[in-house]
Enzyme design. Structure first.
Site, PDB file in Angstrom:
ATOM      1  N   GLU A  10     -16.053  28.612   9.611  1.00 49.09           N
ATOM      2  CA  GLU A  10     -15.264  27.595   8.900  1.00 49.09           C
ATOM      3  C   GLU A  10     -14.807  26.462   9.812  1.00 49.09           C
ATOM      4  O   GLU A  10     -14.178  25.523   9.358  1.00 49.09           O
ATOM      5  CB  GLU A  10     -14.012  28.242   8.285  1.00 49.09           C
ATOM      6  CG  GLU A  10     -14.183  28.602   6.840  1.00 49.09           C
ATOM      7  CD  GLU A  10     -12.888  29.088   6.214  1.00 49.09           C
ATOM      8  OE1 GLU A  10     -11.807  28.574   6.538  1.00 49.09           O
ATOM      9  OE2 GLU A  10     -12.971  30.009   5.398  1.00 49.09           O
ATOM     10  N   GLN A 100       1.187  34.066  16.442  1.00 47.09           N
ATOM     11  CA  GLN A 100      -0.060  34.845  16.469  1.00 47.09           C
ATOM     12  C   GLN A 100      -0.799  34.682  17.807  1.00 47.09           C
ATOM     13  O   GLN A 100      -1.452  35.595  18.278  1.00 47.09           O
ATOM     14  CB  GLN A 100      -0.964  34.289  15.369  1.00 47.09           C
ATOM     15  CG  GLN A 100      -1.730  35.290  14.566  1.00 47.09           C
ATOM     16  CD  GLN A 100      -2.515  34.554  13.480  1.00 47.09           C
ATOM     17  OE1 GLN A 100      -3.206  33.571  13.754  1.00 47.09           O
ATOM     18  NE2 GLN A 100      -2.400  35.023  12.259  1.00 47.09           N
ATOM     19  N   ASP A 285      -8.261  39.702   7.964  1.00 48.83           N
ATOM     20  CA  ASP A 285      -8.663  38.897   9.134  1.00 48.83           C
ATOM     21  C   ASP A 285      -7.622  39.003  10.254  1.00 48.83           C
ATOM     22  O   ASP A 285      -7.952  38.927  11.423  1.00 48.83           O
ATOM     23  CB  ASP A 285      -9.035  37.451   8.747  1.00 48.83           C
ATOM     24  CG  ASP A 285      -7.864  36.505   8.545  1.00 48.83           C
ATOM     25  OD1 ASP A 285      -7.099  36.298   9.476  1.00 48.83           O
ATOM     26  OD2 ASP A 285      -7.730  35.946   7.425  1.00 48.83           O
ATOM     27  N   HIS A 307     -13.226  33.503   7.176  1.00 53.75           N
ATOM     28  CA  HIS A 307     -12.222  33.649   8.237  1.00 53.75           C
ATOM     29  C   HIS A 307     -12.421  34.951   8.993  1.00 53.75           C
ATOM     30  O   HIS A 307     -12.327  35.011  10.218  1.00 53.75           O
ATOM     31  CB  HIS A 307     -10.819  33.721   7.605  1.00 53.75           C
ATOM     32  CG  HIS A 307     -10.024  32.491   7.814  1.00 53.75           C
ATOM     33  ND1 HIS A 307      -9.818  31.577   6.833  1.00 53.75           N
ATOM     34  CD2 HIS A 307      -9.375  32.045   8.900  1.00 53.75           C
ATOM     35  CE1 HIS A 307      -9.082  30.605   7.302  1.00 53.75           C
ATOM     36  NE2 HIS A 307      -8.796  30.860   8.546  1.00 53.75           N
TER      37      HIS A 307
HETATM   38  P1  ATP Z   1      -7.074  24.807   9.941  1.00 58.15           P
HETATM   39  O1  ATP Z   1      -6.157  23.672   9.600  1.00 58.15           O
HETATM   40  O2  ATP Z   1      -8.049  24.516  10.954  1.00 58.15           O
HETATM   41  O3  ATP Z   1      -7.545  25.565   8.722  1.00 58.15           O
HETATM   42  P2  ATP Z   1      -5.029  26.583  10.729  1.00 58.15           P
HETATM   43  O4  ATP Z   1      -4.840  26.702  12.173  1.00 58.15           O
HETATM   44  O5  ATP Z   1      -3.922  25.964   9.942  1.00 58.15           O
HETATM   45  O6  ATP Z   1      -6.340  25.868  10.671  1.00 58.15           O
HETATM   46  P3  ATP Z   1      -6.592  28.796   9.728  1.00 58.15           P
HETATM   47  O7  ATP Z   1      -7.515  28.808  10.857  1.00 58.15           O
HETATM   48  O8  ATP Z   1      -7.099  28.395   8.385  1.00 58.15           O
HETATM   49  O9  ATP Z   1      -5.305  27.945  10.007  1.00 58.15           O
HETATM   50  O10 ATP Z   1      -5.938  30.274   9.658  1.00 58.15           O
HETATM   51  C1  ATP Z   1      -4.985  30.580   8.733  1.00 58.15           C
HETATM   52  C2  ATP Z   1      -4.516  32.019   8.904  1.00 58.15           C
HETATM   53  O11 ATP Z   1      -3.453  32.202   7.977  1.00 58.15           O
HETATM   54  C3  ATP Z   1      -5.541  33.094   8.581  1.00 58.15           C
HETATM   55  O12 ATP Z   1      -5.321  34.215   9.417  1.00 58.15           O
HETATM   56  C4  ATP Z   1      -5.206  33.476   7.126  1.00 58.15           C
HETATM   57  O13 ATP Z   1      -5.517  34.811   6.765  1.00 58.15           O
HETATM   58  C5  ATP Z   1      -3.708  33.299   7.151  1.00 58.15           C
HETATM   59  N1  ATP Z   1      -3.175  33.017   5.808  1.00 58.15           N
HETATM   60  C6  ATP Z   1      -3.436  31.949   5.020  1.00 58.15           C
HETATM   61  N2  ATP Z   1      -2.771  32.028   3.836  1.00 58.15           N
HETATM   62  C7  ATP Z   1      -2.065  33.188   3.895  1.00 58.15           C
HETATM   63  C8  ATP Z   1      -1.191  33.845   2.977  1.00 58.15           C
HETATM   64  N3  ATP Z   1      -0.907  33.332   1.784  1.00 58.15           N
HETATM   65  N4  ATP Z   1      -0.662  35.036   3.354  1.00 58.15           N
HETATM   66  C9  ATP Z   1      -0.959  35.584   4.554  1.00 58.15           C
HETATM   67  N5  ATP Z   1      -1.761  34.995   5.465  1.00 58.15           N
HETATM   68  C10 ATP Z   1      -2.324  33.829   5.141  1.00 58.15           C
END
Ligand code: ATP
Length: 339
Positions: A10, A100, A285, A307
Protein backbone atom coordinates in the site's frame (compact mmCIF):
# COMPACT_ATOMS: atom_id res chain seq x y z
CA UNK A 1 22.38 -1.71 5.98
CA UNK A 2 18.88 -2.95 5.23
CA UNK A 3 17.18 -1.12 2.35
CA UNK A 4 13.39 -0.99 2.50
CA UNK A 5 11.16 0.05 -0.39
CA UNK A 6 8.50 2.31 1.11
CA UNK A 7 6.36 2.01 -2.02
CA UNK A 8 5.70 -1.74 -1.65
CA UNK A 9 2.16 -2.94 -1.00
CA UNK A 10 0.00 0.00 0.00
CA UNK A 11 3.07 2.29 0.18
CA UNK A 12 1.92 3.44 3.61
CA UNK A 13 3.33 4.88 6.85
CA UNK A 14 3.33 1.48 8.54
CA UNK A 15 6.41 0.48 6.50
CA UNK A 16 8.37 3.33 8.11
CA UNK A 17 7.21 2.58 11.66
CA UNK A 18 7.84 -1.15 11.46
CA UNK A 19 11.27 -0.53 9.90
CA UNK A 20 12.27 1.90 12.66
CA UNK A 21 11.02 -0.40 15.41
CA UNK A 22 12.93 -3.35 13.99
CA UNK A 23 16.05 -1.32 13.30
CA UNK A 24 16.04 -0.39 17.00
CA UNK A 25 15.24 -3.93 18.13
CA UNK A 26 17.90 -5.60 15.96
CA UNK A 27 20.38 -2.69 16.11
CA UNK A 28 20.75 -2.70 12.32
CA UNK A 29 20.85 0.55 10.33
CA UNK A 30 18.08 0.96 7.78
CA UNK A 31 17.39 3.10 4.73
CA UNK A 32 13.77 3.58 3.71
CA UNK A 33 13.20 4.85 0.17
CA UNK A 34 10.05 6.09 -1.57
CA UNK A 35 8.40 6.79 1.80
CA UNK A 36 4.58 6.70 1.62
CA UNK A 37 4.92 6.75 -2.16
CA UNK A 38 1.32 5.71 -2.79
CA UNK A 39 -0.29 8.31 -0.52
CA UNK A 40 -1.86 11.55 -1.77
CA UNK A 41 0.79 13.55 0.16
CA UNK A 42 3.87 11.32 -0.02
CA UNK A 43 6.86 11.56 2.31
CA UNK A 44 7.07 12.23 6.03
CA UNK A 45 4.07 14.01 7.58
CA UNK A 46 4.24 15.38 11.13
CA UNK A 47 3.15 12.06 12.66
CA UNK A 48 5.86 10.13 10.78
CA UNK A 49 8.52 12.74 11.48
CA UNK A 50 7.68 12.60 15.20
CA UNK A 51 8.05 8.82 15.03
CA UNK A 52 11.54 9.26 13.54
CA UNK A 53 12.45 11.84 16.19
CA UNK A 54 11.20 9.45 18.88
CA UNK A 55 13.36 6.63 17.48
CA UNK A 56 16.37 8.96 17.58
CA UNK A 57 15.58 10.19 21.11
CA UNK A 58 15.22 6.80 22.79
CA UNK A 59 18.46 5.47 21.32
CA UNK A 60 20.61 8.57 20.71
CA UNK A 61 20.61 7.31 17.14
CA UNK A 62 21.17 9.28 13.95
CA UNK A 63 18.76 10.07 11.15
CA UNK A 64 19.46 11.59 7.75
CA UNK A 65 16.47 12.90 5.83
CA UNK A 66 14.36 13.56 8.93
CA UNK A 67 12.43 16.50 7.50
CA UNK A 68 8.80 17.16 6.64
CA UNK A 69 8.03 15.83 3.17
CA UNK A 70 11.23 13.77 3.01
CA UNK A 71 10.87 10.65 0.85
CA UNK A 72 14.03 8.87 1.99
CA UNK A 73 15.44 8.30 5.45
CA UNK A 74 18.61 6.69 6.73
CA UNK A 75 18.49 5.68 10.37
CA UNK A 76 21.35 4.33 12.49
CA UNK A 77 20.12 3.22 15.89
CA UNK A 78 22.06 3.53 19.13
CA UNK A 79 21.44 1.42 22.23
CA UNK A 80 17.89 1.88 23.48
CA UNK A 81 17.77 3.82 26.75
CA UNK A 82 14.74 3.95 29.00
CA UNK A 83 13.66 7.18 30.69
CA UNK A 84 11.07 9.94 30.52
CA UNK A 85 10.24 11.18 27.05
CA UNK A 86 7.85 13.75 25.66
CA UNK A 87 6.89 14.02 21.98
CA UNK A 88 4.55 16.61 20.49
CA UNK A 89 3.17 15.83 17.03
CA UNK A 90 1.80 19.35 16.64
CA UNK A 91 -1.19 18.25 14.50
CA UNK A 92 -3.96 15.68 14.92
CA UNK A 93 -1.46 13.03 13.73
CA UNK A 94 -1.91 9.84 15.71
CA UNK A 95 -0.24 9.51 19.14
CA UNK A 96 -0.79 5.75 19.08
CA UNK A 97 1.09 5.34 15.79
CA UNK A 98 4.07 7.25 17.19
CA UNK A 99 3.90 5.00 20.23
CA UNK A 100 3.79 1.91 17.97
CA UNK A 101 7.27 2.85 16.70
CA UNK A 102 9.05 2.96 20.06
CA UNK A 103 6.91 0.74 22.29
CA UNK A 104 8.66 -2.56 21.53
CA UNK A 105 12.21 -1.15 21.42
CA UNK A 106 11.65 0.38 24.88
CA UNK A 107 10.97 -3.13 26.22
CA UNK A 108 14.69 -3.74 25.61
CA UNK A 109 15.84 -0.83 27.81
CA UNK A 110 17.43 -1.52 31.15
CA UNK A 111 15.04 0.75 33.02
CA UNK A 112 11.38 1.67 32.84
CA UNK A 113 10.11 4.47 30.58
CA UNK A 114 7.34 7.01 30.71
CA UNK A 115 6.37 8.38 27.30
CA UNK A 116 4.04 11.36 26.91
CA UNK A 117 2.74 12.01 23.40
CA UNK A 118 0.49 14.87 22.33
CA UNK A 119 -1.57 14.94 19.12
CA UNK A 120 -4.57 12.93 17.95
CA UNK A 121 -5.97 10.13 20.12
CA UNK A 122 -9.12 9.34 18.10
CA UNK A 123 -8.48 9.96 14.43
CA UNK A 124 -9.48 8.02 11.33
CA UNK A 125 -7.15 5.34 9.97
CA UNK A 126 -5.26 4.84 13.22
CA UNK A 127 -5.85 2.80 16.36
CA UNK A 128 -7.85 4.87 18.85
CA UNK A 129 -6.53 4.77 22.42
CA UNK A 130 -9.48 2.60 23.52
CA UNK A 131 -8.44 -0.02 20.98
CA UNK A 132 -4.95 -0.15 22.49
CA UNK A 133 -6.28 -0.29 26.04
CA UNK A 134 -8.98 -2.89 25.48
CA UNK A 135 -7.81 -5.03 22.57
CA UNK A 136 -4.06 -4.77 22.00
CA UNK A 137 -2.41 -4.22 25.39
CA UNK A 138 -4.14 -7.12 27.21
CA UNK A 139 -2.67 -9.46 24.58
CA UNK A 140 0.76 -7.90 25.04
CA UNK A 141 0.41 -8.38 28.81
CA UNK A 142 -0.30 -12.06 28.13
CA UNK A 143 2.99 -12.15 26.24
CA UNK A 144 4.73 -10.95 29.40
CA UNK A 145 4.89 -7.18 28.78
CA UNK A 146 2.61 -5.11 30.97
CA UNK A 147 2.29 -1.72 29.27
CA UNK A 148 -0.09 0.87 30.63
CA UNK A 149 -1.54 3.64 28.46
CA UNK A 150 -3.44 6.46 30.17
CA UNK A 151 -5.57 8.84 28.16
CA UNK A 152 -5.09 12.30 29.69
CA UNK A 153 -7.00 14.25 27.10
CA UNK A 154 -8.91 13.29 23.94
CA UNK A 155 -7.64 14.69 20.64
CA UNK A 156 -9.97 14.42 17.64
CA UNK A 157 -9.31 15.15 13.97
CA UNK A 158 -8.66 17.87 12.82
CA UNK A 159 -7.96 19.79 16.05
CA UNK A 160 -5.68 17.28 17.79
CA UNK A 161 -4.48 18.49 21.19
CA UNK A 162 -4.90 15.12 22.94
CA UNK A 163 -2.40 13.51 25.26
CA UNK A 164 -1.50 9.96 26.24
CA UNK A 165 0.99 8.79 28.83
CA UNK A 166 2.50 5.32 28.53
CA UNK A 167 4.46 3.41 31.15
CA UNK A 168 6.68 0.66 29.85
CA UNK A 169 8.57 -1.83 32.03
CA UNK A 170 11.56 -3.61 30.50
CA UNK A 171 10.69 -7.02 29.01
CA UNK A 172 13.41 -8.09 26.55
CA UNK A 173 11.94 -11.55 26.00
CA UNK A 174 8.35 -11.83 24.82
CA UNK A 175 6.42 -15.09 25.09
CA UNK A 176 4.61 -16.36 22.01
CA UNK A 177 0.83 -16.26 21.81
CA UNK A 178 -1.79 -18.64 20.41
CA UNK A 179 -5.10 -17.07 19.61
CA UNK A 180 -7.06 -19.43 17.41
CA UNK A 181 -10.51 -19.10 19.03
CA UNK A 182 -12.15 -15.98 20.43
CA UNK A 183 -14.09 -18.03 23.03
CA UNK A 184 -17.51 -17.25 24.54
CA UNK A 185 -18.87 -13.71 24.26
CA UNK A 186 -18.80 -12.18 27.75
CA UNK A 187 -20.06 -8.64 27.14
CA UNK A 188 -20.88 -6.35 24.24
CA UNK A 189 -21.55 -2.63 24.37
CA UNK A 190 -21.09 0.65 22.53
CA UNK A 191 -19.75 4.01 23.72
CA UNK A 192 -20.28 7.28 21.89
CA UNK A 193 -17.78 9.98 22.88
CA UNK A 194 -18.89 13.52 22.31
CA UNK A 195 -16.89 16.69 22.97
CA UNK A 196 -18.28 20.20 22.44
CA UNK A 197 -20.88 18.95 19.95
CA UNK A 198 -24.64 18.43 20.32
CA UNK A 199 -25.40 15.29 22.33
CA UNK A 200 -28.02 14.18 19.78
CA UNK A 201 -25.10 13.09 17.53
CA UNK A 202 -24.08 10.48 20.09
CA UNK A 203 -27.70 9.50 20.73
CA UNK A 204 -28.39 8.96 17.02
CA UNK A 205 -25.23 6.89 16.65
CA UNK A 206 -26.27 4.68 19.55
CA UNK A 207 -29.82 4.33 18.23
CA UNK A 208 -28.37 3.08 14.95
CA UNK A 209 -26.08 0.66 16.80
CA UNK A 210 -29.08 -0.63 18.78
CA UNK A 211 -30.96 -1.32 15.56
CA UNK A 212 -28.10 -2.82 13.53
CA UNK A 213 -26.58 -4.93 16.32
CA UNK A 214 -29.95 -5.74 17.91
CA UNK A 215 -28.67 -4.45 21.26
CA UNK A 216 -30.63 -3.23 24.29
CA UNK A 217 -30.48 0.31 25.73
CA UNK A 218 -28.41 -0.95 28.67
CA UNK A 219 -25.61 -1.74 26.20
CA UNK A 220 -25.43 1.80 24.80
CA UNK A 221 -23.53 4.59 26.57
CA UNK A 222 -23.15 8.30 25.83
CA UNK A 223 -19.79 9.53 27.12
CA UNK A 224 -19.93 13.32 27.28
CA UNK A 225 -16.46 14.89 27.50
CA UNK A 226 -15.56 18.19 29.11
CA UNK A 227 -14.51 21.21 27.03
CA UNK A 228 -10.75 20.69 27.41
CA UNK A 229 -11.05 17.62 25.14
CA UNK A 230 -11.40 19.75 22.01
CA UNK A 231 -14.20 19.14 19.53
CA UNK A 232 -15.15 15.79 18.13
CA UNK A 233 -16.92 12.48 18.26
CA UNK A 234 -16.03 8.80 18.07
CA UNK A 235 -18.09 5.68 18.47
CA UNK A 236 -16.63 2.44 19.81
CA UNK A 237 -18.23 -1.00 19.55
CA UNK A 238 -16.68 -3.33 22.07
CA UNK A 239 -16.96 -7.12 21.93
CA UNK A 240 -15.44 -8.90 24.91
CA UNK A 241 -14.77 -12.62 24.59
CA UNK A 242 -13.18 -15.22 26.78
CA UNK A 243 -9.80 -14.99 24.94
CA UNK A 244 -9.86 -11.63 23.18
CA UNK A 245 -11.61 -8.26 23.17
CA UNK A 246 -12.19 -6.49 19.86
CA UNK A 247 -12.98 -2.79 19.35
CA UNK A 248 -14.49 -1.33 16.17
CA UNK A 249 -14.57 2.43 15.82
CA UNK A 250 -16.48 4.98 13.78
CA UNK A 251 -15.03 8.50 13.63
CA UNK A 252 -17.36 11.51 13.51
CA UNK A 253 -16.61 13.76 10.57
CA UNK A 254 -18.06 17.02 9.32
CA UNK A 255 -20.52 16.26 6.49
CA UNK A 256 -20.95 12.59 7.49
CA UNK A 257 -24.19 11.76 9.30
CA UNK A 258 -24.21 10.16 12.75
CA UNK A 259 -26.09 7.22 11.23
CA UNK A 260 -23.35 6.65 8.63
CA UNK A 261 -20.59 6.82 11.27
CA UNK A 262 -22.45 4.21 13.30
CA UNK A 263 -23.15 2.00 10.29
CA UNK A 264 -19.45 1.95 9.33
CA UNK A 265 -18.47 0.73 12.80
CA UNK A 266 -21.36 -1.78 12.94
CA UNK A 267 -20.47 -3.19 9.52
CA UNK A 268 -16.91 -3.86 10.72
CA UNK A 269 -18.19 -5.46 13.93
CA UNK A 270 -20.75 -7.59 12.07
CA UNK A 271 -18.11 -8.78 9.56
CA UNK A 272 -15.92 -9.79 12.48
CA UNK A 273 -18.76 -11.64 14.20
CA UNK A 274 -19.62 -13.48 10.97
CA UNK A 275 -15.98 -14.44 10.33
CA UNK A 276 -15.71 -16.36 13.60
CA UNK A 277 -11.99 -15.51 13.51
CA UNK A 278 -10.22 -14.66 16.77
CA UNK A 279 -8.97 -11.25 15.62
CA UNK A 280 -10.25 -8.58 13.26
CA UNK A 281 -8.23 -7.00 10.45
CA UNK A 282 -6.61 -4.17 12.48
CA UNK A 283 -5.58 -6.33 15.39
CA UNK A 284 -4.19 -8.83 12.87
CA UNK A 285 -1.71 -6.41 11.28
CA UNK A 286 -0.72 -4.99 14.69
CA UNK A 287 -0.15 -8.39 16.34
CA UNK A 288 2.41 -9.39 13.73
CA UNK A 289 5.26 -7.37 15.19
CA UNK A 290 5.09 -8.57 18.83
CA UNK A 291 4.57 -12.18 17.72
CA UNK A 292 7.51 -11.93 15.35
CA UNK A 293 9.66 -10.48 18.15
CA UNK A 294 8.58 -13.39 20.36
CA UNK A 295 9.62 -15.75 17.56
CA UNK A 296 6.39 -17.74 17.66
CA UNK A 297 2.67 -17.23 17.49
CA UNK A 298 -0.54 -18.23 15.82
CA UNK A 299 -3.91 -16.57 15.34
CA UNK A 300 -6.96 -16.78 13.15
CA UNK A 301 -8.19 -13.75 11.24
CA UNK A 302 -10.55 -12.90 8.40
CA UNK A 303 -8.93 -12.44 4.96
CA UNK A 304 -5.47 -10.79 5.17
CA UNK A 305 -5.49 -7.07 4.34
CA UNK A 306 -2.81 -5.40 2.25
CA UNK A 307 -1.58 -3.74 5.47
CA UNK A 308 -1.08 -7.18 6.94
CA UNK A 309 0.79 -8.51 3.92
CA UNK A 310 3.05 -5.46 3.65
CA UNK A 311 3.83 -5.48 7.36
CA UNK A 312 4.68 -9.19 7.19
CA UNK A 313 7.05 -8.59 4.25
CA UNK A 314 8.89 -5.79 6.10
CA UNK A 315 9.20 -7.88 9.28
CA UNK A 316 10.68 -10.80 7.33
CA UNK A 317 13.45 -8.48 6.06
CA UNK A 318 14.73 -7.90 9.61
CA UNK A 319 14.04 -11.09 11.55
CA UNK A 320 14.89 -14.75 10.84
CA UNK A 321 11.24 -15.79 10.94
CA UNK A 322 8.59 -16.94 8.51
CA UNK A 323 5.04 -15.68 8.54
CA UNK A 324 2.71 -18.15 6.87
CA UNK A 325 -0.96 -17.66 6.08
CA UNK A 326 -3.30 -20.50 5.18
CA UNK A 327 -7.01 -20.59 4.54
CA UNK A 328 -8.53 -22.49 7.46
CA UNK A 329 -12.19 -22.62 6.46
CA UNK A 330 -14.72 -20.54 4.54
CA UNK A 331 -14.26 -17.38 6.63
CA UNK A 332 -10.99 -17.78 8.51
CA UNK A 333 -7.27 -17.69 7.77
CA UNK A 334 -4.65 -19.20 10.04
CA UNK A 335 -1.50 -17.12 10.60
CA UNK A 336 1.56 -18.95 11.83
CA UNK A 337 4.80 -17.26 12.89
CA UNK A 338 7.83 -19.52 13.25
CA UNK A 339 11.56 -19.05 13.62
P1 ATP B 1 -0.61 6.59 5.67
O1 ATP B 1 -1.08 8.00 5.79
O2 ATP B 1 0.60 6.42 4.92
O3 ATP B 1 -1.73 5.62 5.40
P2 ATP B 1 -0.36 6.14 8.44
O4 ATP B 1 1.00 6.23 8.96
O5 ATP B 1 -1.34 7.18 8.89
O6 ATP B 1 -0.10 6.09 6.97
P3 ATP B 1 -1.11 3.38 8.04
O7 ATP B 1 0.19 2.98 7.51
O8 ATP B 1 -2.29 3.38 7.14
O9 ATP B 1 -1.07 4.78 8.75
O10 ATP B 1 -1.38 2.43 9.32
C1 ATP B 1 -2.50 2.58 10.08
C2 ATP B 1 -2.50 1.59 11.24
O11 ATP B 1 -3.65 1.90 12.03
C3 ATP B 1 -2.65 0.12 10.86
O12 ATP B 1 -1.93 -0.68 11.78
C4 ATP B 1 -4.16 -0.14 11.03
O13 ATP B 1 -4.51 -1.47 11.36
C5 ATP B 1 -4.45 0.77 12.20
N1 ATP B 1 -5.86 1.19 12.22
C6 ATP B 1 -6.52 1.92 11.30
N2 ATP B 1 -7.82 2.11 11.65
C7 ATP B 1 -7.97 1.47 12.84
C8 ATP B 1 -9.08 1.27 13.71
N3 ATP B 1 -10.29 1.78 13.44
N4 ATP B 1 -8.89 0.54 14.84
C9 ATP B 1 -7.68 0.00 15.11
N5 ATP B 1 -6.59 0.17 14.33
C10 ATP B 1 -6.73 0.87 13.21
Amino acid sequence: MIIIDGSQGEGEGQILRTSLALSLWTQQPVRIEHIRAKRAKPGLLRQHLTAVQAAVAISKGQAKGAELGSRALTFSPGKVQGGDFRFAIGTAGSCTLVLQTILFPLLLAERASTVTITGGTHNPSAPPVDFLQRAFLPLLARMGAPVEVTLKKHGFFPGGGGEIVTRIQPCPILQGLELCERGERRRSFAEAYIASLPVHIAERELKTVGELMNWRKEQLFVRGLSGHNGIGNALGIILEHEHVTEVFTGFGERGVSAETVAKTACDEALDYIASNAAVGPHLADQLLLPLALAGSGRFTMSAPTQHFTTNAAVIERFLPIRIGVEKKDLTRYDTLIVL
